[in-house]
Scaffold this motif. Structure first.
Motif, PDB file in Angstrom:
ATOM      1  N   ASP A 116      34.480  51.774  31.115  1.00  0.00           N
ATOM      2  CA  ASP A 116      34.120  50.562  30.376  1.00  0.00           C
ATOM      3  C   ASP A 116      35.094  49.425  30.675  1.00  0.00           C
ATOM      4  N   LEU A 117      36.381  49.797  30.854  1.00  0.00           N
ATOM      5  CA  LEU A 117      37.389  48.770  31.150  1.00  0.00           C
ATOM      6  C   LEU A 117      37.155  48.165  32.527  1.00  0.00           C
ATOM      7  N   ASP A 118      36.766  48.999  33.489  1.00  0.00           N
ATOM      8  CA  ASP A 118      36.443  48.491  34.822  1.00  0.00           C
ATOM      9  C   ASP A 118      35.286  47.488  34.696  1.00  0.00           C
ATOM     10  N   ARG A 119      34.272  47.856  33.900  1.00  0.00           N
ATOM     11  CA  ARG A 119      33.146  46.924  33.698  1.00  0.00           C
ATOM     12  C   ARG A 119      33.643  45.598  33.115  1.00  0.00           C
ATOM     13  N   GLU A 120      34.513  45.686  32.108  1.00  0.00           N
ATOM     14  CA  GLU A 120      35.039  44.461  31.485  1.00  0.00           C
ATOM     15  C   GLU A 120      35.766  43.598  32.502  1.00  0.00           C
ATOM     16  N   GLY A 121      36.576  44.252  33.352  1.00  0.00           N
ATOM     17  CA  GLY A 121      37.313  43.536  34.393  1.00  0.00           C
ATOM     18  C   GLY A 121      36.363  42.887  35.384  1.00  0.00           C
ATOM     19  N   ARG A 122      35.354  43.653  35.804  1.00  0.00           N
ATOM     20  CA  ARG A 122      34.362  43.118  36.735  1.00  0.00           C
ATOM     21  C   ARG A 122      33.632  41.923  36.127  1.00  0.00           C
ATOM     22  N   ASP A 123      33.210  42.065  34.860  1.00  0.00           N
ATOM     23  CA  ASP A 123      32.484  40.968  34.195  1.00  0.00           C
ATOM     24  C   ASP A 123      33.335  39.694  34.155  1.00  0.00           C
ATOM     25  N   LEU A 124      34.621  39.872  33.867  1.00  0.00           N
ATOM     26  CA  LEU A 124      35.514  38.717  33.792  1.00  0.00           C
ATOM     27  C   LEU A 124      35.613  38.007  35.141  1.00  0.00           C
ATOM     28  N   ALA A 147      33.931  33.701  39.010  1.00  0.00           N
ATOM     29  CA  ALA A 147      33.334  33.325  40.303  1.00  0.00           C
ATOM     30  C   ALA A 147      32.141  32.402  40.077  1.00  0.00           C
ATOM     31  N   ARG A 148      31.303  32.744  39.082  1.00  0.00           N
ATOM     32  CA  ARG A 148      30.118  31.897  38.797  1.00  0.00           C
ATOM     33  C   ARG A 148      30.575  30.512  38.347  1.00  0.00           C
ATOM     34  N   GLU A 149      31.621  30.471  37.512  1.00  0.00           N
ATOM     35  CA  GLU A 149      32.151  29.163  37.071  1.00  0.00           C
ATOM     36  C   GLU A 149      32.617  28.343  38.265  1.00  0.00           C
ATOM     37  N   ALA A 150      33.084  29.043  39.311  1.00  0.00           N
ATOM     38  CA  ALA A 150      33.553  28.342  40.519  1.00  0.00           C
ATOM     39  C   ALA A 150      32.394  28.049  41.464  1.00  0.00           C
TER      40      ALA A 150
END
Ligand code: ZN
Length: 428
Positions: free
Chosen positions: A44-52, A57-60
């Motif tokens: 779940d933490l990996d998912r959280e890191g990936r989402d962040l 990236a999308r903001e950029a």
């Protein structure tokens, strides 16, 4: 649009504070009390890191694709969409007692390159991509460097999917569960060139007081299990001349493993030979019994396959002589073997040129550890940038790097990538 003057381009710098802040923000996901990070692959933490990271990236303004092994590719378009992207990246999974920088630095340095180009309105001829490779650490699921390995065809997707953790959960199920099983075929994605910024994970740069390591390649590895067989007997009644002491013979051979690594300097005087005995089992491991059998590991490394093979031959020849001399049997079993990987001269030179232009001290180094760049190098010209880490320590919660070095490595990445991107333009 206009062609950028060389002076303008050479004055371009990343935002070191923003990069540092991003590193510290990502490090909060899975933060440990001792200041490290525990963010194992596909949790779940990996998912959280990936989402962040994907959100950043999308903001950029980047588009995001995910392949079937969960590798994430974040793309900033180029002026010529027909060109293969100049790629950078690394991994954001960590060891159970990992640090803030291993892998995370390479991904966020790539993102910082894009943010910097956005700030200045600079467009590149070739697209730029930042990759987040799945399960580099191999701590929860074996093999290591799983995502980049599948991508490069080193092993199959099915093999990777079938890997299980200690709870019996598979890579495929966990990818599905965290929502990172994409539909792109691994390897379908072209790469024009690949650069990876990483902490050194060793003590060479710090020891030399140098800021940038221009990584020439990754050492080849041979792993053996070695067994010496003697005869266990009572430590009291058996006189010295009548013993078949497996440990006494084994320790002579262990000394040779280290000695042979010292004996293999290169023509330029550098020595990349490594010899390690890290695991020893003595049987029966009893105070008053002469050891009857000793099993131990041998880890040999060097910068070419030929030199690591030569080291293996040396150790085996020594063992043969020792066996004849003592009458004890010595057996070798090859456990694993990884080829040495030289990086592409065009990329290593681009890194060295960028470091020189930016006024950073730099030196050629080799990587004793594996990285995603090893597999990328099978597909495209590849280079790596090392920065020092405190006391050379990594895979540890105390892993640390200075903001100055973090910034310097990212600036080198920016300029090496721009050199490979072709013509650079700035909007009016
Ligand atoms: Zn790493």
């Amino acid at each position: 649009m206009m062609d950028m003057a060389t002076e303008t381009l050479s004055g371009l710098r990343i935002n070191g504070q923003r990069l540092w802040d991003s590193l510290m923000t990502l490090a909060r996901i899975g933060a440990t009390p001792k200041g490290g990070v525990a963010r194992l692959a596909l949790t779940d933490l990996d998912r959280e890191g990936r989402d962040l990271v994907v959100g950043w990236a999308r903001e950029a303004g980047m588009s995001v694709t995910v392949d079937r092994i969960g590798n994430i590719f974040m793309r900033r378009p180029g002026r010529n969409p027909a060109l293969a992207p100049v790629m950078t990246g690394s991994h954001i999974d960590t060891q159970p007692t990992g640090g803030k920088f291993d892998g995370n630095y390479g991904v966020l340095a790539g993102l910082e390159v894009v943010r910097t180009l956005n700030d200045r309105g600079i467009s590149t001829e070739a697209p730029i991509e930042v990759a987040v490779w799945t399960n580099e650490e191999g701590s929860r699921f074996v093999p290591v460097m799983m995502g980049s390995g599948v991508f490069a065809g080193a092993f199959s997707l099915e093999h990777a999917y079938a890997a299980t953790d200690t709870q019996g959960r598979t890579v495929r199920d966990e990818l599905q569960r965290i929502g990172y099983i994409g539909d792109e075929e691994p390897g379908a994605h072209p790469i024009g060139a690949y650069f990876e910024a990483h902490i050194e994970q060793g003590p060479v740069l710090e020891d030399a007081g140098v800021t940038i390591g221009v990584v020439q390649g990754v050492l080849g590895i041979r792993w053996f299990d070695c067994t010496v067989r003697g005869m266990e007997a009572h430590a009291g009644p058996t006189p010295m001349g009548l013993r078949r002491d497996a440990l006494q013979v084994a320790t002579k051979l262990m000394q040779e493993v280290v000695a042979c690594a010292h004996r293999h300097p290169q023509a330029d005087g550098s020595n990349h030979g490594r010899g390690t005995v890290g695991m020893v089992q003595v049987h029966p491991n009893s105070r008053n019994v002469i050891p009857g059998e000793v099993k131990f590991s041998i880890d040999l490394r060097n910068h070419t396959d030929a030199s690591v093979e030569q080291m293996a031959q040396d150790v085996k020849a020594f063992a043969q002589t020792l066996s004849k001399l003592t009458g004890l049997s010595i057996e070798f079993k090859l456990v694993s073997s990884f080829s040495a990987q030289q990086f592409h001269a065009e990329c290593t030179e681009a890194v060295a040129r960028a470091a020189a232009r930016l006024g950073h001290s730099h030196m050629p180094v080799v990587s004793g550890a594996g990285h995603d760049a090893v597999y990328a190098a099978r597909l495209a010209p590849t280079g790596m940038i090392f920065i020092p880490c405190k006391d050379g320590i990594s895979h540890n919660e105390v892993e640390d790097a200075t903001p100055e070095h973090v910034t310097a490595g990212c600036n080198v990445l920016l300029h090496a990538m721009l050199e490979r991107c072709g013509k650079v333009h700035r909007a009016h």
